[in-house]
Design an enzyme around this catalytic site. Structure first.
Site, mmCIF file in Angstrom:
data_model
loop_
_atom_site.group_PDB
_atom_site.id
_atom_site.type_symbol
_atom_site.label_atom_id
_atom_site.label_comp_id
_atom_site.label_asym_id
_atom_site.label_seq_id
_atom_site.Cartn_x
_atom_site.Cartn_y
_atom_site.Cartn_z
ATOM 1 C CB CYS A 62 -0.945 0.008 1.203
ATOM 2 S SG CYS A 62 -0.119 -0.160 2.791
ATOM 3 C CB SER A 82 7.448 0.965 7.615
ATOM 4 O OG SER A 82 7.841 -0.264 7.053
ATOM 5 C CD GLU A 95 5.157 -2.125 8.291
ATOM 6 O OE1 GLU A 95 4.482 -3.118 8.612
ATOM 7 O OE2 GLU A 95 5.517 -1.903 7.135
ATOM 8 C CD GLN A 115 0.435 -5.456 6.122
ATOM 9 O OE1 GLN A 115 0.296 -4.303 6.515
ATOM 10 N NE2 GLN A 115 -0.478 -6.056 5.398
ATOM 11 C CD GLU A 131 -1.629 -11.067 6.626
ATOM 12 O OE1 GLU A 131 -1.429 -10.889 7.843
ATOM 13 O OE2 GLU A 131 -1.951 -12.163 6.141
#
Length: 421
Positions: A50, A107, A112, A114, A190
């Site tokens: 994203c 990030s 984070e 992910q 996810e």
């Protein structure tokens, strides 16, 4: 090593630009298949999340390739217009970037979790499509290992946060209360699961959409309800908050359909009710024009603030850097050894040939039959080659890289000069 990474992330462009570079899984497979056909490319991988999209290339030695133009071409975009949003890193700079990226140090939310999974999935997919060469496979594997070490040894502030957690935290700061509120999560991938889980942690009543043909196959967080994706508009009228987090390029919420579904209720209590819409997808899942509608509060990825680092976070960042520096060094050493091994073996072969050449007169004096002489020459070649290999490989394992590099260069010059003479 001839590595290149070209990409775009949240620091270089807003979501309107980033979403033009995003890849679905099918589009990723098609792009890598195209890249695999190019003679200049040994291996390739794509990371598409994203907040970023990165094209990784392992090129043949000596090859120069305009990877930014290549990426724009893959997406059907004009390089002259979009090239300014892209960044390209090569070799050791690219290696360092991937290690930091895997550890969550690049990030939007530092530390984070992910991204570590996303990097691992990127190389797994490339390997599945037979697009990842040895260098990319080892690079990504070692970067993931380094990321795991940072996670286990350095406890970052908000280390478990994802974009979903950040959205929830952001709304809480703005006064939103989640307890007992009805929330719809569109998407059960996810990100959808993380979103549902983070909402339930705040006490929300969560419902997740699933595709009818997948309904019995998907896993949703325990405690969440499910509805068919086709029923989402009907359920929106009952909701306080709607989150969309799919990996699909298709729009999940349009302004017209939203207006129609609210109007169909024919009840001002439903129409006048304020609702929060959060779009966590890239490309966007929701039409941005819904923000213009009455009683709609709309947020997308660019609405989520990037927090400044606290003194504690800076200290933790320094700890992570120490771990990463050590792990990056291991990969560089592996790569240098990989590059130098053929040179060591070549030196051994040339040393063996010189020994046989210098032994030619003594061998003639032995008056050996031709077959015995050839056998003895071959034994001398093998023995001399093994001796030189052992010396240089031992030097490789114990000496500093600069010393090893210099020693190999000198020996190459010695045997190169012998050939010339």
């Amino acid at each position: 090593m001839n590595l290149k990474m070209t990409g775009i992330d949240f620091t270089r462009a807003g979501i309107d630009i980033r979403q033009r570079f995003s890849f679905t899984r099918n589009a990723m497979a098609e792009a890598m298949e195209r890249l695999k056909q190019m003679q200049e490319i040994r291996g390739c991988a794509l990371i598409s999340t994203c907040n970023r999209m990165e094209l990784w290339l392992s090129l043949r030695e000596g090859v120069r390739l305009e990877s930014a133009q290549l990426l724009c071409s893959l997406k059907g975009l004009a390089w002259e217009e979009y090239g300014c949003y892209l960044v390209t890193r090569e070799n050791e700079e690219a290696v360092k970037h991937l290690f930091y990226l895997s550890a969550g140090m690049k990030s939007q939310i530092v530390g984070e979790d992910q991204i570590l999974t996303q990097v691992k999935e990127a190389i797994s997919f490339a390997r599945e499509k037979e697009c990842a060469d040895k260098i990319l496979q080892v690079l990504f594997r070692m970067a993931v290992t380094a990321g795991k070490q940072v996670k286990s040894r350095v406890v970052m502030d908000k280390a478990n946060f994802s974009a979903a957690h950040q959205a929830v935290d952001f709304l809480k700061v703005r006064g939103t209360v989640f307890a007992d509120k009805k929330c719809l999560v569109i998407g059960n991938g996810e990100m959808g699961k993380l979103t549902a889980q983070s909402l339930m942690e705040e006490g929300a009543d969560v419902t997740v959409t699933v595709r009818q043909f997948k309904s019995g196959m998907v896993q949703i967080p325990q405690g969440a309800k499910r509805i068919d994706y086709g029923q989402r508009y009907r359920y929106i009228s009952e909701c306080d908050m709607i989150f969309s987090a799919t990996a699909s390029p298709n729009i999940t919420i349009t302004r017209q359909m939203l207006a129609d579904c609210l109007a169909d209720r024919g009840d001002r209590a439903f129409t006048d009710r304020k609702r929060i819409f959060v779009d966590l997808a890239v490309p966007r899942d929701m039409e941005t024009s819904i923000a213009e509608m009455e009683n709609v509060e709309y947020y997308d990825m660019d609405s989520l603030p990037i927090r400044a680092q606290s003194p504690q976070m800076r200290s933790q960042y320094s700890q992570a850097e120490e771990i990463l520096a050590e792990e990056i060094h291991k990969f560089i050493v592996w790569q240098e050894c990989r590059d130098i091994n053929p040179r060591i073996q070549q030196i051994g072969m040339e040393a063996a040939e010189e020994l046989v050449w210098r032994m030619e007169r003594p061998l003639c004096g032995l008056r050996l039959p031709g077959e015995d002489k050839e056998r003895l020459q071959q034994q001398l070649r093998e023995t001399a080659g093994k001796v030189v290999d052992k010396l240089l490989f031992e030097l490789r394992d114990q000496a500093e890289q600069e010393v090893l590099q210099k020693a190999v260069e000198i020996m190459e010059q010695v045997y190169g000069n012998r050939k010339d003479n």
